[in-house]
Design an enzyme around this catalytic site. Structure first.
Site, PDB file in Angstrom:
ATOM      1  N   GLY A  82     -12.654 -45.234 -25.041  1.00 49.57           N
ATOM      2  CA  GLY A  82     -12.520 -44.023 -24.265  1.00 49.57           C
ATOM      3  C   GLY A  82     -13.583 -42.894 -24.493  1.00 49.57           C
ATOM      4  O   GLY A  82     -13.389 -42.062 -23.767  1.00 49.57           O
ATOM      5  N   LYS A 119      -3.228 -27.418 -19.057  1.00 47.54           N
ATOM      6  CA  LYS A 119      -3.680 -28.037 -17.746  1.00 47.54           C
ATOM      7  C   LYS A 119      -2.918 -27.846 -16.406  1.00 47.54           C
ATOM      8  O   LYS A 119      -3.397 -27.734 -15.471  1.00 47.54           O
ATOM      9  CB  LYS A 119      -4.100 -29.629 -17.959  1.00 47.54           C
ATOM     10  CG  LYS A 119      -5.458 -29.809 -18.850  1.00 47.54           C
ATOM     11  CD  LYS A 119      -5.746 -31.249 -18.821  1.00 47.54           C
ATOM     12  CE  LYS A 119      -6.864 -31.720 -19.778  1.00 47.54           C
ATOM     13  NZ  LYS A 119      -7.084 -32.986 -19.648  1.00 47.54           N
ATOM     14  N   GLY A 130      -0.277 -36.078 -18.092  1.00 45.59           N
ATOM     15  CA  GLY A 130      -1.459 -35.385 -17.355  1.00 45.59           C
ATOM     16  C   GLY A 130      -2.628 -36.600 -17.274  1.00 45.59           C
ATOM     17  O   GLY A 130      -3.292 -36.570 -16.184  1.00 45.59           O
ATOM     18  N   SER A 141     -11.965 -30.134 -31.031  1.00 42.43           N
ATOM     19  CA  SER A 141     -12.709 -30.545 -29.968  1.00 42.43           C
ATOM     20  C   SER A 141     -14.067 -30.853 -29.939  1.00 42.43           C
ATOM     21  O   SER A 141     -14.742 -30.123 -30.655  1.00 42.43           O
ATOM     22  CB  SER A 141     -12.413 -29.436 -28.923  1.00 42.43           C
ATOM     23  OG  SER A 141     -13.150 -29.970 -27.699  1.00 42.43           O
ATOM     24  N   ILE A 198      -7.854 -44.591 -23.360  1.00 38.69           N
ATOM     25  CA  ILE A 198      -8.284 -43.152 -23.150  1.00 38.69           C
ATOM     26  C   ILE A 198      -8.402 -42.642 -24.663  1.00 38.69           C
ATOM     27  O   ILE A 198      -8.948 -41.802 -24.794  1.00 38.69           O
ATOM     28  CB  ILE A 198      -7.815 -42.434 -22.165  1.00 38.69           C
ATOM     29  CG1 ILE A 198      -6.309 -41.984 -22.487  1.00 38.69           C
ATOM     30  CG2 ILE A 198      -7.737 -43.040 -20.969  1.00 38.69           C
ATOM     31  CD1 ILE A 198      -5.948 -40.771 -21.809  1.00 38.69           C
TER      32      ILE A 198
HETATM   33  P1  ATR Z   1      -1.338 -36.188 -21.758  1.00 37.54           P
HETATM   34  O1  ATR Z   1      -1.373 -34.991 -20.856  1.00 37.54           O
HETATM   35  O2  ATR Z   1      -2.211 -36.191 -22.733  1.00 37.54           O
HETATM   36  O3  ATR Z   1      -1.220 -37.464 -20.746  1.00 37.54           O
HETATM   37  P2  ATR Z   1       1.615 -35.892 -21.908  1.00 37.54           P
HETATM   38  O4  ATR Z   1       1.666 -35.069 -20.393  1.00 37.54           O
HETATM   39  O5  ATR Z   1       2.432 -35.393 -22.863  1.00 37.54           O
HETATM   40  O6  ATR Z   1       0.226 -35.838 -22.293  1.00 37.54           O
HETATM   41  O7  ATR Z   1       1.982 -37.477 -21.918  1.00 37.54           O
HETATM   42  C1  ATR Z   1       2.088 -38.464 -22.772  1.00 37.54           C
HETATM   43  C2  ATR Z   1       2.524 -39.630 -22.330  1.00 37.54           C
HETATM   44  O8  ATR Z   1       2.923 -40.534 -23.365  1.00 37.54           O
HETATM   45  C3  ATR Z   1       3.533 -39.748 -21.553  1.00 37.54           C
HETATM   46  O9  ATR Z   1       3.498 -40.936 -20.604  1.00 37.54           O
HETATM   47  C4  ATR Z   1       4.781 -39.876 -22.528  1.00 37.54           C
HETATM   48  O10 ATR Z   1       5.959 -40.590 -21.893  1.00 37.54           O
HETATM   49  P3  ATR Z   1       7.265 -39.874 -21.639  1.00 37.54           P
HETATM   50  O11 ATR Z   1       7.056 -39.457 -20.075  1.00 37.54           O
HETATM   51  O12 ATR Z   1       8.325 -40.453 -21.839  1.00 37.54           O
HETATM   52  O13 ATR Z   1       7.308 -38.751 -22.433  1.00 37.54           O
HETATM   53  C5  ATR Z   1       3.925 -41.031 -23.289  1.00 37.54           C
HETATM   54  N1  ATR Z   1       4.653 -41.222 -24.738  1.00 37.54           N
HETATM   55  C6  ATR Z   1       4.622 -40.020 -25.765  1.00 37.54           C
HETATM   56  N2  ATR Z   1       5.263 -40.755 -26.902  1.00 37.54           N
HETATM   57  C7  ATR Z   1       5.571 -41.877 -26.541  1.00 37.54           C
HETATM   58  C8  ATR Z   1       6.192 -42.928 -27.431  1.00 37.54           C
HETATM   59  N3  ATR Z   1       6.507 -42.790 -28.533  1.00 37.54           N
HETATM   60  N4  ATR Z   1       6.503 -44.295 -26.631  1.00 37.54           N
HETATM   61  C9  ATR Z   1       6.325 -44.310 -25.426  1.00 37.54           C
HETATM   62  N5  ATR Z   1       5.605 -43.449 -24.783  1.00 37.54           N
HETATM   63  C10 ATR Z   1       5.081 -42.230 -25.181  1.00 37.54           C
END
Ligand code: ATR
Length: 280
Positions: free
Chosen positions: A248, A69, A135, A18, A225
């Site tokens: 981002g 979170k 999130g 971080s 982002i």
């Molecule tokens: P954050 O809090 O950082 O946003 P998260 O809540 O885990 O992390 O969300 C990750 C996002 O990336 C989600 O929209 C996820 O899609 P899903 O709802 O289908 O899980 C998306 N994501 C993660 N891996 C992905 C992939 N290989 N292809 C498309 N979308 C992906």
């Protein structure tokens, strides 16, 4: 007068990567304040005990990052309206042993775009397309609503997760959920004014984001982002074809400002030196 020493920090898992300690300790020094900001690695099993420990140690507050979170909300005595709408807390203020949760990611997103957009760009100029529904997407969607976007399309791999987002957001009638496979179609992109990736795809060490920009108007602002790398493949592609872009890193820097203000009573500025330090 000796200033009251204010302990603050970040809880998450992992937290070693971080940049937040660098940001907040820079401001503590810059504004001549008394305090310290430390990163504290807390696994999910240790979240409740870890938070109790921070309160016992007299922390004035803390930031919250992945994966806490949402879970941290159940330990907060109060949640402000924004934290409820976003459904996540990234900043906690501790007062008299009580935890007050808020979300500064919405502010961070909007301020970054305001600071880094071409003068003619306006969120109200057309529809926005948001990739992802996790999130981070919740904060971005709420930010877009507050900034005046007339319509927001959300494309998420798992459509049901995008549907869930609608249950808390303040103006769900502005949102249209589309299939992930539709994100790059002519029908979707033809009238887009703002495109943002809120997934972790494209981040160093993660899978790439596949996003064909062929049908995107050249006037559309493209934002990611993800800030490691700073110029993601999405931003590089957008830049190469002539679209304006916003990186981002500013969202990270600007979300830290209201948190710092809540704990230390000073609204800090993002200056060049800090930006360079964070990017180094
Ligand atoms: P954050 O809090 O950082 O946003 P998260 O809540 O885990 O992390 O969300 C990750 C996002 O990336 C989600 O929209 C996820 O899609 P899903 O709802 O289908 O899980 C998306 N994501 C993660 N891996 C992905 C992939 N290989 N292809 C498309 N979308 C992906």
């Amino acid at each position: 007068m000796t200033a009251h020493f204010i302990k603050t920090g970040l809880i998450g898992h992992p937290v070693s990567h971080s940049k937040s300690p660098l940001i907040h300790n820079y401001w503590i020094q810059k504004y001549g304040l008394s305090g310290t900001y430390t990163a504290i690695d807390l696994s999910c099993e240790n979240l409740e005990a870890g938070i109790a420990n921070l309160v016992a140690e007299g922390f004035g507050g803390f930031n919250v990052t992945v994966p806490h979170k949402v879970d941290v909300m159940s330990f907060c005595h109060t949640l402000d309206p924004l934290a409820k709408i976003v459904g996540a807390v990234n900043t906690v203020v501790v007062q008299n042993g009580k935890l007050h949760g808020t979300n500064t990611d919405v502010y961070g997103f909007v301020e970054n775009i305001k600071e880094n957009t071409p003068p003619h760009f306006s969120f109200s100029g057309g529809a926005a397309l948001v990739l992802g529904a996790g999130g981070a997407a919740r904060a971005v969607v709420q930010g877009l609503i507050e900034a005046g976007a007339p319509e927001i399309l959300i494309a998420n791999r798992t459509r049901a997760n995008a549907d869930l987002l609608l249950s808390t957001i303040s103006q769900p009638e502005k949102i249209k959920i589309i299939d992930w496979s539709e994100r790059q179609s002519q029908k979707t992109l033809a009238n887009i004014n703002f495109l943002v990736n809120t997934t972790a795809l494209g981040m160093s060490g993660k899978a790439p984001l596949e996003m064909d920009l062929t049908h995107l108007p050249l006037s559309a602002l493209v934002h990611d982002i993800v800030y490691a790398p700073l110029l993601t493949a999405l931003l590089q592609n957008a830049k190469n074809r002539g679209n304006p872009i916003a990186t981002g890193i500013g969202m990270l820097l600007h979300q830290a400002r209201p948190a710092f203000h809540r704990w230390y009573g000073v609204m800090p500025e993002v200056d060049r030196k800090l930006t360079d330090m964070v990017l180094a």
